[in-house]
Design a protein around this motif. Structure first.
Motif, PDB file in Angstrom:
ATOM      1  N   ARG A 187       0.867  -1.173   0.000  1.00  0.00           N
ATOM      2  CA  ARG A 187       0.000   0.000   0.000  1.00  0.00           C
ATOM      3  C   ARG A 187       0.906   1.226   0.000  1.00  0.00           C
ATOM      4  O   ARG A 187       1.860   1.306   0.786  1.00  0.00           O
ATOM      5  CB  ARG A 187      -0.912  -0.004   1.226  1.00  0.00           C
ATOM      6  N   ILE A 188       0.621   2.155  -0.886  1.00  0.00           N
ATOM      7  CA  ILE A 188       1.424   3.379  -0.989  1.00  0.00           C
ATOM      8  C   ILE A 188       0.524   4.573  -0.669  1.00  0.00           C
ATOM      9  O   ILE A 188      -0.463   4.831  -1.377  1.00  0.00           O
ATOM     10  CB  ILE A 188       2.038   3.517  -2.399  1.00  0.00           C
ATOM     11  N   ASP A 189       0.837   5.250   0.415  1.00  0.00           N
ATOM     12  CA  ASP A 189       0.090   6.445   0.816  1.00  0.00           C
ATOM     13  C   ASP A 189       0.834   7.679   0.329  1.00  0.00           C
ATOM     14  O   ASP A 189       2.026   7.832   0.609  1.00  0.00           O
ATOM     15  CB  ASP A 189      -0.056   6.489   2.335  1.00  0.00           C
ATOM     16  N   ILE A 190       0.135   8.562  -0.383  1.00  0.00           N
ATOM     17  CA  ILE A 190       0.754   9.774  -0.940  1.00  0.00           C
ATOM     18  C   ILE A 190       0.136  10.987  -0.262  1.00  0.00           C
ATOM     19  O   ILE A 190      -1.099  11.121  -0.221  1.00  0.00           O
ATOM     20  CB  ILE A 190       0.531   9.843  -2.466  1.00  0.00           C
ATOM     21  N   LYS A 191       0.987  11.847   0.253  1.00  0.00           N
ATOM     22  CA  LYS A 191       0.505  13.077   0.892  1.00  0.00           C
ATOM     23  C   LYS A 191       0.892  14.277   0.073  1.00  0.00           C
ATOM     24  O   LYS A 191       2.035  14.420  -0.340  1.00  0.00           O
ATOM     25  CB  LYS A 191       1.086  13.206   2.314  1.00  0.00           C
ATOM     26  N   GLY A 192      -0.100  15.144  -0.208  1.00  0.00           N
ATOM     27  CA  GLY A 192       0.184  16.383  -0.923  1.00  0.00           C
ATOM     28  C   GLY A 192      -0.409  17.539  -0.155  1.00  0.00           C
ATOM     29  O   GLY A 192      -0.451  17.515   1.076  1.00  0.00           O
ATOM     30  N   ILE A 247      -9.100  19.324  -5.049  1.00  0.00           N
ATOM     31  CA  ILE A 247      -7.903  18.475  -5.084  1.00  0.00           C
ATOM     32  C   ILE A 247      -7.679  17.998  -3.649  1.00  0.00           C
ATOM     33  O   ILE A 247      -7.501  18.821  -2.743  1.00  0.00           O
ATOM     34  CB  ILE A 247      -6.675  19.266  -5.578  1.00  0.00           C
ATOM     35  N   PRO A 248      -7.730  16.672  -3.427  1.00  0.00           N
ATOM     36  CA  PRO A 248      -7.586  16.186  -2.044  1.00  0.00           C
ATOM     37  C   PRO A 248      -6.144  16.336  -1.572  1.00  0.00           C
ATOM     38  O   PRO A 248      -5.246  16.569  -2.378  1.00  0.00           O
ATOM     39  CB  PRO A 248      -7.982  14.724  -2.155  1.00  0.00           C
ATOM     40  N   ASP A 249      -5.942  16.179  -0.279  1.00  0.00           N
ATOM     41  CA  ASP A 249      -4.560  16.307   0.200  1.00  0.00           C
ATOM     42  C   ASP A 249      -3.864  14.954   0.335  1.00  0.00           C
ATOM     43  O   ASP A 249      -2.697  14.892   0.712  1.00  0.00           O
ATOM     44  CB  ASP A 249      -4.495  17.114   1.507  1.00  0.00           C
ATOM     45  N   ALA A 250      -4.607  13.864   0.044  1.00  0.00           N
ATOM     46  CA  ALA A 250      -3.966  12.548   0.123  1.00  0.00           C
ATOM     47  C   ALA A 250      -4.587  11.585  -0.885  1.00  0.00           C
ATOM     48  O   ALA A 250      -5.722  11.775  -1.330  1.00  0.00           O
ATOM     49  CB  ALA A 250      -4.105  11.991   1.544  1.00  0.00           C
ATOM     50  N   ALA A 251      -3.821  10.566  -1.231  1.00  0.00           N
ATOM     51  CA  ALA A 251      -4.300   9.488  -2.110  1.00  0.00           C
ATOM     52  C   ALA A 251      -3.556   8.214  -1.718  1.00  0.00           C
ATOM     53  O   ALA A 251      -2.489   8.282  -1.108  1.00  0.00           O
ATOM     54  CB  ALA A 251      -4.004   9.826  -3.575  1.00  0.00           C
ATOM     55  N   TRP A 252      -4.152   7.075  -2.032  1.00  0.00           N
ATOM     56  CA  TRP A 252      -3.389   5.845  -1.802  1.00  0.00           C
ATOM     57  C   TRP A 252      -3.710   4.804  -2.866  1.00  0.00           C
ATOM     58  O   TRP A 252      -4.788   4.818  -3.475  1.00  0.00           O
ATOM     59  CB  TRP A 252      -3.600   5.285  -0.399  1.00  0.00           C
ATOM     60  N   LEU A 253      -2.745   3.948  -3.079  1.00  0.00           N
ATOM     61  CA  LEU A 253      -2.970   2.828  -3.987  1.00  0.00           C
ATOM     62  C   LEU A 253      -2.423   1.568  -3.340  1.00  0.00           C
ATOM     63  O   LEU A 253      -1.547   1.629  -2.462  1.00  0.00           O
ATOM     64  CB  LEU A 253      -2.371   3.100  -5.366  1.00  0.00           C
ATOM     65  N   ALA A 254      -2.962   0.442  -3.771  1.00  0.00           N
ATOM     66  CA  ALA A 254      -2.561  -0.828  -3.158  1.00  0.00           C
ATOM     67  C   ALA A 254      -2.649  -1.941  -4.182  1.00  0.00           C
ATOM     68  O   ALA A 254      -3.302  -1.794  -5.228  1.00  0.00           O
ATOM     69  CB  ALA A 254      -3.459  -1.139  -1.964  1.00  0.00           C
ATOM     70  N   GLY A 255      -1.989  -3.033  -3.883  1.00  0.00           N
ATOM     71  CA  GLY A 255      -2.028  -4.156  -4.818  1.00  0.00           C
ATOM     72  C   GLY A 255      -1.247  -5.347  -4.302  1.00  0.00           C
ATOM     73  O   GLY A 255      -0.910  -5.434  -3.117  1.00  0.00           O
TER      74      GLY A 255
END
Ligand SMILES: [Zn+2]
Ligand SMILES: [Zn+2]
Length: 399
Positions: A187-192, A247-255
């Motif tokens: 899981r990759i959590d991205i913070k912007g 535009i959200p301040d975070a996103a995540w992807l997983a696999g």
């Protein structure tokens, strides 16, 4: 087909056990009724029983002679959280639970072998019958090992067997080296920085960064991994945002990542971290990468695999033993045992479903399908395999 006559004669009794277990499926680490049944039978046949390894695991120990060699034979006991669609008499009595992977059959086949070996077995050494919990995602094999399985019951080699719908009924499939893949999740959590969608220059867009990362990760498979190594990287979730104008301040992807070697897995994890960090940094975002290794690859040792194939050929004939069976990207927690002990994990053909009793579901007879059922014709074949494997492994040796 050369089945042991006594094993074949006991097939109705073993089938009753198999169907009883099928009717009472229990999820990982809840295999209390199943473990009770296994322990009772083993005790009834005079086999020493040890319980509580890996919570619900059961170990049976059978010793003969003064031989120092020992063999481990392993079956799994857990069911799946699936609502069974079959309506035949031995269908699941437990709502939302089903033996859809045939572990009912695996347990019954090993019990069939234990019964014969206790009564008629000719061998010199120790047979350790391992009935493990929680193969389906619970790492029950590892749990038993952490509770001292191989320290308390040392074995020279360990063997496992899984029914396999892709193979014809009663045919064996195995191979030296990797037969099943490692299973891993990330899981990759991205913070912007969030912003108005019309004024992206005020924010740091994590959605854009997530999409770039998702795309970049596939380059690991085509640009970093050796072409002749097999691996899969699938991104199965991307989540971000709640409104079209924000535009959200975070996103995540997983696999999931699957590989046949630890080296390839190491490479993929390292490169994933590097790409995620660098890509996020390029868009002024930060990342947090969580990479969980669930099951290692299942890797068969050469000598034990050749030995198992020899035993199989004697039972079903060379034409029914495929020693170069196609490996699968699925995973299996018997892999943990093979990290510590030499051994062989093999497939036994379950057929395409013609064996299913009247009232089976409309779906295919595939593993993890709600219309699946274990093929009872395999019971004496699997039991005979276990018996011959143990007897030959522990054959009397002249000093
Ligand atoms: Zn399964
Ligand atoms: Zn299974």
């Amino acid at each position: 087909m050369k089945l042991i006559p006594e094993v074949f004669a006991a097939r109705d009794e073993i089938q009753r056990i198999r169907r009883t277990i099928h009717a009472h499926p229990e999820l990982r680490y809840e295999e209390v009724r199943t473990a009770d049944l296994v322990a009772q039978r083993l005790e009834q046949w005079g086999i020493e029983v040890h319980r509580g390894l890996g919570k619900t695991g059961v170990v049976g120990v059978l010793k003969r002679g003064a031989g120092k060699r020992a063999i481990g034979l392993r079956a799994d006991m857990d069911a799946l959280p699936i609502q069974e669609l079959n309506t035949f008499e031995h269908r699941s009595q437990n709502e939302g639970r089903m033996h859809a992977c045939g572990h009912d059959g695996h347990t019954a086949m090993l019990l069939g072998a234990a019964q014969y070996l206790a009564n008629h077995g000719e061998f010199d050494g120790t047979i350790v019958f391992i009935f493990q919990p929680a193969e389906e995602g619970g790492a029950g094999a590892r749990a038993m090992m952490e509770d001292g399985l191989f320290a308390k019951f040392p074995v020279d080699a360990v063997f496992g067997l899984h029914n396999w719908p892709d193979l014809p009924e009663g045919a064996f499939g195995l191979r030296e080296g990797p037969i099943m893949a490692s299973s891993n999740e990330f899981r990759i959590d991205i913070k912007g920085i969030g912003a108005h969608a019309a004024m992206p220059h005020n924010g740091r867009d994590p959605v854009f960064a997530a999409v770039q990362i998702a795309s970049a990760l596939q380059s690991i498979i085509t640009r970093n991994k050796k072409p002749i190594e097999t691996a899969v990287l699938s991104i199965t979730q991307i989540h971000a945002g709640d409104a079209v104008n924000v535009i959200p301040d975070a996103a995540w992807l997983a696999g999931t990542v699957r590989t046949f070697t630890i080296e390839t897995l190491d490479l993929i994890e390292t490169q994933m971290r590097k790409l995620a960090d660098a890509t996020a940094a390029a868009y002024d975002c930060t990342v947090d990468v969580a990479f969980n290794r669930n099951y290692p690859p299942t890797v068969n040792s050469s000598q034990e695999t050749r030995f198992a194939a020899e035993v199989m050929r004697e039972i079903v004939g060379a034409e029914n033993v495929n020693t170069a069976v196609e490996p699968t990207m699925g995973a299996e927690d018997f892999a943990f045992m093979l990290l510590e002990k030499p051994g062989c994990y093999a497939f036994l053909g379950n057929g395409e479903g013609a064996h299913r009793a009247f009232g089976h579901g409309a779906g295919p007879c595939m593993l993890h399908n709600p219309s699946y059922d274990f093929n009872d014709q395999l019971l004496p074949i699997g039991s005979t395999y276990w018996v011959q494997l143990a007897q030959r492994f522990l054959a009397h040796r002249e000093a």
